[in-house]
Scaffold this motif. Structure first.
Motif, PDB file in Angstrom:
ATOM      1  N   TYR A   1       0.840  -1.206   0.000  1.00  0.00           N
ATOM      2  CA  TYR A   1       0.000   0.000   0.000  1.00  0.00           C
ATOM      3  C   TYR A   1       0.872   1.252   0.000  1.00  0.00           C
ATOM      4  CZ  TYR A   1      -3.873   3.106   1.312  1.00  0.00           C
ATOM      5  OH  TYR A   1      -4.817   4.109   1.342  1.00  0.00           O
ATOM      6  N   SER A   2       1.871   1.277   0.866  1.00  0.00           N
ATOM      7  CA  SER A   2       2.716   2.481   0.968  1.00  0.00           C
ATOM      8  C   SER A   2       3.590   2.668  -0.267  1.00  0.00           C
ATOM      9  CB  SER A   2       3.596   2.407   2.219  1.00  0.00           C
ATOM     10  OG  SER A   2       4.526   1.342   2.132  1.00  0.00           O
TER      11      SER A   2
ATOM     12  N   HIS B   1       1.138   4.357  -2.947  1.00  0.00           N
ATOM     13  CA  HIS B   1       0.443   5.598  -2.594  1.00  0.00           C
ATOM     14  C   HIS B   1       1.464   6.657  -2.188  1.00  0.00           C
ATOM     15  CE1 HIS B   1      -2.832   2.684  -2.304  1.00  0.00           C
ATOM     16  NE2 HIS B   1      -3.699   3.690  -2.294  1.00  0.00           N
TER      17      HIS B   1
ATOM     18  N   ILE C   1      -1.291   9.890   2.438  1.00  0.00           N
ATOM     19  CA  ILE C   1      -2.596   9.545   2.995  1.00  0.00           C
ATOM     20  C   ILE C   1      -3.062  10.706   3.869  1.00  0.00           C
ATOM     21  CG2 ILE C   1      -2.162   7.051   3.002  1.00  0.00           C
ATOM     22  CD1 ILE C   1      -1.666   7.281   6.047  1.00  0.00           C
TER      23      ILE C   1
ATOM     24  N   PHE D   1      -7.275   9.219   9.025  1.00  0.00           N
ATOM     25  CA  PHE D   1      -7.170   8.120   8.073  1.00  0.00           C
ATOM     26  C   PHE D   1      -8.102   6.960   8.442  1.00  0.00           C
ATOM     27  CE2 PHE D   1      -5.280   4.112   6.590  1.00  0.00           C
ATOM     28  CZ  PHE D   1      -5.277   4.365   5.221  1.00  0.00           C
TER      29      PHE D   1
END
Length: 561
Positions: free
Chosen positions: A420-421, A424, A427, A433
């Motif tokens: 995910y990091s 992306h 965030i 979040f």
């Protein structure tokens, strides 16, 4: 015999003969005779092993193991610290070392970056959580232990390092260059306002700078109009005694007794009192504790409780009432030895395990409830010794589902957060979040592609019960009941993902937040849904309840015992 074996044996012979001669010449009493006799037996045993054992032996390793076993038979806190372990010992007491500023962890055959600390070399060089380390300064670290990799990362400051890593989701190998720096880990990684007039301080270790950091945090929170304080000691394993004393002194008046230490060497017995003017002796305090709060954490929470200076909230603490002193040995080694027990202001010792009276099988039992002694706080409230600090308000600890535990244990949550990091750029803020439904669906797909499977403790216990029932010939008459129960408690991934969606989503979101907002952001995220913290705020905002607990009029201990 190899040169290595000869030199090791000669060194051991010299030490043991010196000790033997010293003890023979010192006294004729039976105790010293026994010591001298057994040292000679040890030497002759080792000599015969060294000469005749079928395989080559490592003298240093063998002696280290024998010393460790000897000390373990006393208690878990009396330990031998070799010269090679001194840096790790210094890290525990000072929070300082020279390295890259990152947690590392073993993941399969690889050691990975588990969490880079913001502002330190690993972070500044662009290393990210989940990066797989391949080489350090040209040396392959594939299949190396975390200890081996740590030794390569730590050392003298201002030394250049080149680390090659594989980043999940990125095709090419990355090379990061930076310089090793002195790393000073904070004892207070986070403090801030958590309600209109409630300040919060999280202390995670008692290094030699802990009291100073608490003092700064307390002063800044008071400047931000904090009228009460939550001191969070959950999961804090302790550390330096003097720092615990100084922290209590920040909240109690000069002259108050904080802790006494008493041991075999009576001249070392000491009473520690508050010697300084406090920062604030009146501000309401709630101290948060749990099973992981030990040693110095128990001195602080216990003194606050015994002096009726604040409310203790959470779960019963660990119960370590023993004090260790470090003694220097030859060849830059050290002995950390238990020299005393500590007694908090009411006079009680909170040591939970009695290492001096082991069971026949060598195990250590807890002090029985029937043997606990009643003591009293400054205001006359009843407290007990022998089993950690029992909170003024006891809350049940929140348990994770078997599914969540296995997702964490098998790096599923960690690995998804890594991907995910890496896909992306940013965030929302840590407090805003949230993981949306599509992202949770992506996670579900991710773990199924990884062929994630798990067992629950319930099914393992049921399997053991089935086996016992078959051995005792009861299974045939209860097969239907066993099958029905097995069907109900058997892990079902699709069902359990729906059932525990909120819990898993929070764990995922926390791990993702740490990737973008680091340790501070991770703490901020967790505090939002912290039920223990919410209870602390509730108590501090209710003056009648707070004072009622401290003056004993509510009588919560009667229910908590």
């Amino acid at each position: 015999m190899t040169l290595r074996r000869k030199s090791g044996a000669i060194w051991i012979l010299a030490v043991l003969l010196f000790c033997s001669a010293a003890f023979w010449g010192f006294s004729r009493d039976e105790r010293n005779f026994e010591i001298s006799k057994n040292l000679n037996i040890y030497y002759t045993l080792f000599r015969e092993l060294n000469l005749f054992y079928v395989d080559e032996i490592d003298p240093g390793d063998l002696v280290k193991k024998s010393m460790d076993a000897m000390l373990t038979s006393l208690d878990p806190y009396t330990t031998y610290i070799s010269e090679s372990e001194i840096e790790d010992f210094k890290l525990m007491t000072t929070g300082e070392y020279a390295g890259i500023g990152s947690l590392i962890s073993k993941h399969g055959d690889h050691v990975i970056i588990a969490e880079p600390y913001e502002g330190f070399p690993a972070h500044k060089a662009g290393l990210k959580a989940g990066d797989i380390m391949l080489e350090i300064n040209g040396t392959s670290v594939v299949k190396k232990s975390t200890e081996d990799v740590s030794n390569l990362l730590k050392g003298q400051p201002n030394v250049p390092l080149t680390i090659k890593v594989k980043r999940p989701g990125v095709d090419k190998t990355l090379e990061k260059k930076f310089v090793r720096e002195k790393i000073q880990l904070k004892s207070v990684p986070y403090f801030g306002m958590i309600a209109d007039s409630v300040g919060y301080i999280y202390l995670n270790q008692f290094t030699n700078k802990a009291a100073g950091e608490i003092k700064v945090a307390l002063s800044e929170l008071k400047e931000q109009n904090a009228k009460s304080i939550v001191l969070d000691l959950r999961g804090n394993p302790g550390g330096l005694l003097d720092q615990a004393i100084e922290i209590v002194n920040l909240f109690v008046n000069k002259g108050e007794n904080i802790v006494d230490t008493k041991g075999k060497v009576s001249k070392w017995d000491k009473s520690y009192k508050a010697t300084k003017t406090p920062v604030d002796a009146e501000i309401p305090i709630v101290v948060l504790v749990n099973r992981g709060s030990a040693s110095a954490s128990e001195i602080v929470s216990g003194a606050i409780q015994d002096l009726d200076r604040g409310v203790v909230l959470g779960q019963r603490t660990f119960g370590k009432g023993l004090v260790q002193t470090t003694r220097n040995l030859t060849y830059n080694a050290k002995l950390k030895v238990t020299t005393a027990k500590y007694y908090i202001p009411s006079g009680r010792c909170i040591q939970a395990l009695d290492y001096s009276n082991r069971n026949e099988d060598g195990s250590v039992g807890k002090i029985a409830d029937s043997l606990l002694t009643e003591y009293h706080t400054k205001n006359g409230r009843t407290v007990f010794d022998g089993g950690g600090i029992l909170p003024d308000i006891k809350l049940e600890s929140e348990m994770y589902s078997s599914l969540s535990v296995n997702l964490i244990r098998n790096f599923m949550i960690f690995d998804y957060a890594t991907l995910y990091s890496n896909t992306h750029d940013k965030i929302a803020d840590s407090k805003d979040f949230k993981l949306n439904d599509q992202e949770f669906s992506d996670f579900t797909k991710f773990i199924k592609e990884k062929k994630f499977d798990y067992k629950s403790e319930s099914t393992e216990i049921l399997d053991a019960l089935k086996k016992a029932a078959k051995e005792e010939k009861y299974y045939d008459i209860s097969t239907a009941e066993f099958d029905a129960l097995a069907a109900k408690i058997a892990p079902n991934l699709d069902r359990d993902l729906v059932r525990f969606k909120d819990e898993i989503s929070e764990l995922l979101a926390h791990e993702i937040v740490k990737r973008f907002h680091y340790q501070k952001g991770g703490i901020e995220y967790q505090l939002q849904n912290d039920k223990t913290l919410q209870k602390a705020i509730e108590i501090l905002e209710n003056k009648t309840e707070y004072t009622g607990i401290l003056d004993g009029s509510i009588g919560l201990h009667a229910f908590n015992k």
